[in-house]
Scaffold this motif. Structure first.
Motif, PDB file in Angstrom:
ATOM      1  N   THR A   1      -5.194   9.378  -1.606  1.00 47.84           N
ATOM      2  CA  THR A   1      -5.319   8.329  -2.614  1.00 47.84           C
ATOM      3  C   THR A   1      -4.497   7.120  -2.182  1.00 47.84           C
ATOM      4  N   PHE A   2      -5.149   5.945  -2.108  1.00 47.93           N
ATOM      5  CA  PHE A   2      -4.475   4.692  -1.809  1.00 47.93           C
ATOM      6  C   PHE A   2      -4.085   4.020  -3.134  1.00 47.93           C
ATOM      7  N   ARG A   3      -2.793   3.713  -3.270  1.00 49.49           N
ATOM      8  CA  ARG A   3      -2.326   2.888  -4.404  1.00 49.49           C
ATOM      9  C   ARG A   3      -2.063   1.484  -3.874  1.00 49.49           C
TER      10      ARG A   3
ATOM     11  N   GLY B   1      -4.556  -1.122  -8.098  1.00 46.60           N
ATOM     12  CA  GLY B   1      -5.814  -0.399  -8.001  1.00 46.60           C
ATOM     13  C   GLY B   1      -5.645   0.869  -7.195  1.00 46.60           C
ATOM     14  N   TYR B   2      -6.586   1.788  -7.348  1.00 48.75           N
ATOM     15  CA  TYR B   2      -6.547   3.065  -6.633  1.00 48.75           C
ATOM     16  C   TYR B   2      -7.880   3.276  -5.934  1.00 48.75           C
ATOM     17  N   GLN B   3      -7.815   3.941  -4.796  1.00 46.30           N
ATOM     18  CA  GLN B   3      -9.037   4.250  -4.062  1.00 46.30           C
ATOM     19  C   GLN B   3      -8.869   5.586  -3.360  1.00 46.30           C
ATOM     20  N   LYS B   4      -9.937   6.351  -3.316  1.00 47.88           N
ATOM     21  CA  LYS B   4      -9.932   7.638  -2.626  1.00 47.88           C
ATOM     22  C   LYS B   4     -10.480   7.446  -1.213  1.00 47.88           C
ATOM     23  N   VAL B   5      -9.786   8.024  -0.243  1.00 47.93           N
ATOM     24  CA  VAL B   5     -10.167   7.882   1.167  1.00 47.93           C
ATOM     25  C   VAL B   5     -10.164   9.266   1.806  1.00 47.93           C
ATOM     26  N   ILE B   6     -11.203   9.538   2.576  1.00 47.95           N
ATOM     27  CA  ILE B   6     -11.304  10.821   3.285  1.00 47.95           C
ATOM     28  C   ILE B   6     -10.955  10.596   4.745  1.00 47.95           C
TER      29      ILE B   6
ATOM     30  N   LEU C   1       0.852  -1.189   0.000  1.00 50.52           N
ATOM     31  CA  LEU C   1       0.000   0.000   0.000  1.00 50.52           C
ATOM     32  C   LEU C   1       0.887   1.237   0.000  1.00 50.52           C
ATOM     33  N   ALA C   2       0.576   2.205  -0.890  1.00 49.80           N
ATOM     34  CA  ALA C   2       1.224   3.518  -0.882  1.00 49.80           C
ATOM     35  C   ALA C   2       0.119   4.564  -0.792  1.00 49.80           C
ATOM     36  N   VAL C   3       0.308   5.577   0.067  1.00 44.28           N
ATOM     37  CA  VAL C   3      -0.724   6.592   0.306  1.00 44.28           C
ATOM     38  C   VAL C   3      -0.155   7.961  -0.059  1.00 44.28           C
TER      39      VAL C   3
END
Length: 629
Positions: free
Chosen positions: A611-613, A622-627, A578-580
């Protein structure tokens, strides 16, 4: 009966080539009694046209005024129709004249003030290699012999009745000065086809020539000129609407301009009837611009400029250093996990080059096309090798567009900052016409860089492979504005072409300034040449397409928004890493996971969007947006 009808038709028409198709075919299968060994190419004095292919063109006149024959040489590429060939001879030699009535030839003549041959009182015939031709649209090919005379008793008795036409003759018309491809020293652009652009300035009387390479079988004159302007900063032109206003050339020795003059141009000596933004040229054509005030024109506006043509000199390179290795001040490298990356190439097609182009036996073979698709990796084995002069063509699920800053980046797998295998980068919006980014290599060429040598990145510009693995070379589509056949807001293809790093001019490749590029050579092994690792998109994808890309193949994250921690979970495969990144693209957290489920501590993060890579065990990302609350 049918044969008799054909013969009757021959005598009922003005010329043999006007027969109907059935009779014409029978006539073409018959051999004329005319001599087919008229004059050798070595005996020709007047060569017309340009190209690698040659034919001999001969004419004969018989009648009450004079009898005799004359011959020209004609050069072209591939094939040419009879009428196009005749028209070009008609335009090139003021002593020769030919007239038509529709698709029929009325008469032809040769008059140099001493000899006067006229043919216009009988039926005219013409043959190709002794076989009657079917019409003016028939094609001529390399080595053919074309003969024209009158029908009937005017066949040629022997070959000594022909004389080679003297290009000087007794004409008062001056000769248009040209230059051959072999004499051009500065070549720009890319592609298998080529053309010469000559610009003739009147005051002072100066004419320069550039060589331009292009893709496909044709190019617009405007795109030829645009290529020169992009590569050679000394050259520029201005236009209003479709009318050219001025062409300039400025350096320490020249300040050439004819602003406000009436610029005219020919292609291969003939007036170009279309505006330069609509006129196409083909391989080995010569485009010649000049002002009408210093040109000589005939009634068809075919201009002649008599100023001697100089091959333009190579530009003097700017030796100011470019940005250096990753981590140095002002380095422009793009990290493969940069948050500005919207996506990656979706297809990759490879054309392998040789491990050593000088040997020309074994192709590079390391990796496969899948290595060019999807996210780049810092792992050196995750690449596909192109070999000397090999290439890769990549496409994308959405077009790349010109936007703020860099628009895409190309990744190579170099193990360090100095073993740099380089490549040219080209783009296309139609998959046919590719345009190369102007590149610079200021690396010295007094000694060949070997496969254990080093390259200084600060000497390089617009060459992919400038940085170590995991860091891409960025490209800005602004640099390619102005091409008619390129929509920089709709780039569908990116082509990567290996730089052959040899300083041997027989094999080496040149930068935008015409200087040879020196990089590790030979790399005589399976992974020789540029090693493609991926192409990243940074501009052009719409928000919807970006979201679609970001959320595919990704883990579930909850809660989202989160406050102190969140959980990653993927049922289908194992999460490897995981890269943030924060909203500015800065990496704030990285960890190895090797599990399908992992809790992430977010308590120390500032409130905002992240953004989580997420990299998986199968190599996908995959990528995901996290607040974070």
């Amino acid at each position: 009966m049918k044969k008799l009808m054909c013969l009757l038709l021959v005598f009922a028409t003005l010329s043999l080539h006007a027969q109907n198709a059935e009779c014409r075919q029978q006539m073409r299968q018959s051999v004329s009694t005319r001599n087919t060994n008229v004059i050798s190419p070595n005996g020709i004095q007047f060569w017309i046209g340009q190209g690698n292919d040659e034919i001999i063109v001969s004419f004969y006149a018989c009648g009450p005024t004079a009898a005799g024959g004359w011959a020209y040489g004609y050069r072209f590429n591939g094939s040419v129709t009879i009428q196009d060939m005749l028209d070009e001879i008609n335009n090139a030699d003021p002593n020769f004249n030919i007239n038509y009535s529709g698709s029929l030839i009325d008469d032809y003549s040769y008059n140099n003030g001493v000899i006067n041959y006229n043919v216009g009182y009988g039926m005219l015939t013409y043959t190709i290699n002794g076989v009657w031709a079917g019409g003016l649209t028939d094609e001529l090919h390399n080595g053919d012999l074309f003969e024209m005379a009158e029908w009937g008793d005017c066949d040629l008795p022997n070959d000594n009745v022909y004389f080679p036409v003297d290009p000087n003759g007794s004409s008062t018309q001056e000769e248009d000065v040209v230059i051959s491809i072999d004499n051009v020293t500065y070549w720009v652009g890319n592609g298998a086809s080529s053309a010469i652009l000559v610009v003739n300035w009147c005051n002072p009387a100066t004419a320069f020539a550039w060589g331009v390479h292009f893709d496909g079988d044709s190019a617009l004159v405007a795109d030829v000129m645009r290529t020169i302007a992009i590569y050679d900063s000394r050259f520029n032109y201005t236009f209003v609407g479709s009318m050219l206003n001025d062409i300039t050339f400025q350096d320490d020795n020249y300040n050439l301009s004819l602003v406000g003059g009436w610029w005219m141009y020919n292609i291969n000596g003939h007036s170009a009837m279309n505006g330069f933004q609509d006129q196409y040229v083909h391989d080995r054509d010569l485009i010649k611009w000049g002002n009408e005030s210093c040109g000589i024109s005939d009634e068809n506006y075919n201009y002649i400029w008599t100023t001697d043509i100089q091959p333009v000199s190579l530009p003097t390179p700017n030796l100011t250093p470019f940005d250096g290795v990753v981590g140095s001040v002002n380095c422009q490298a793009i990290s493969s996990d940069n948050n500005a990356i919207l996506g990656w190439a979706s297809t990759c097609s490879i054309t392998r080059g040789f491990q050593d182009i000088a040997e020309g036996t074994v192709l590079a073979s390391f990796g496969d096309e899948s290595a060019g698709v999807g996210p780049a990796s810092a792992v050196s084995t995750d690449a596909v090798s192109l070999g000397d002069g090999g290439s890769a063509v990549l496409t994308f699920s959405q077009p790349i567009a010109n936007g703020p800053g860099y628009d895409f980046a190309v990744f190579e797998n170099s193990l360090n900052d100095v073993f740099l295998e380089l490549a040219f980068v080209e783009v296309s919006s139609d998959g046919v016409h590719f345009y190369r980014f102007p590149s610079v290599s200021n690396t010295a060429i007094d000694e060949q860089i070997g496969n254990a040598g080093s390259v200084d990145a600060s000497n390089l510009y617009n060459l992919a492979g400038k940085y170590c693995a995991g860091w891409g070379t960025p490209f800005d589509l602004d640099e390619l504005q102005g091409y008619s056949n390129l929509d920089i807001n709709n780039i569908s293809h990116v082509r990567i072409v290996d730089v052959v790093g040899s300083i041997d001019t027989q094999y080496g490749t040149i930068d935008k300034n015409g200087h040879i590029i020196n990089d590790p050579y030979p790399t005589n092994f399976a992974s020789g040449g540029f090693d493609l690792n991926g192409v990243a998109v940074m501009n052009g994808w719409t928000p919807n397409s970006v979201d679609e890309y970001l959320f595919q193949n990704t883990a579930n994250i909850w809660p989202n928004p989160c406050e102190y921690q969140c959980t990653l979970h993927c049922e289908q495969k194992e999460i490897q890493e995981l890269a943030v990144f924060d909203v500015s693209g800065k990496l704030i957290h990285r960890e190895s996971i090797a599990s399908q489920k992992q809790q992430i501590n977010t308590s120390a993060w500032n409130s905002g969007l992240y953004t989580f890579r997420i990299e998986y065990s199968d190599g996908s990302v995959g990528y995901q947006k996290v607040i974070k609350k």
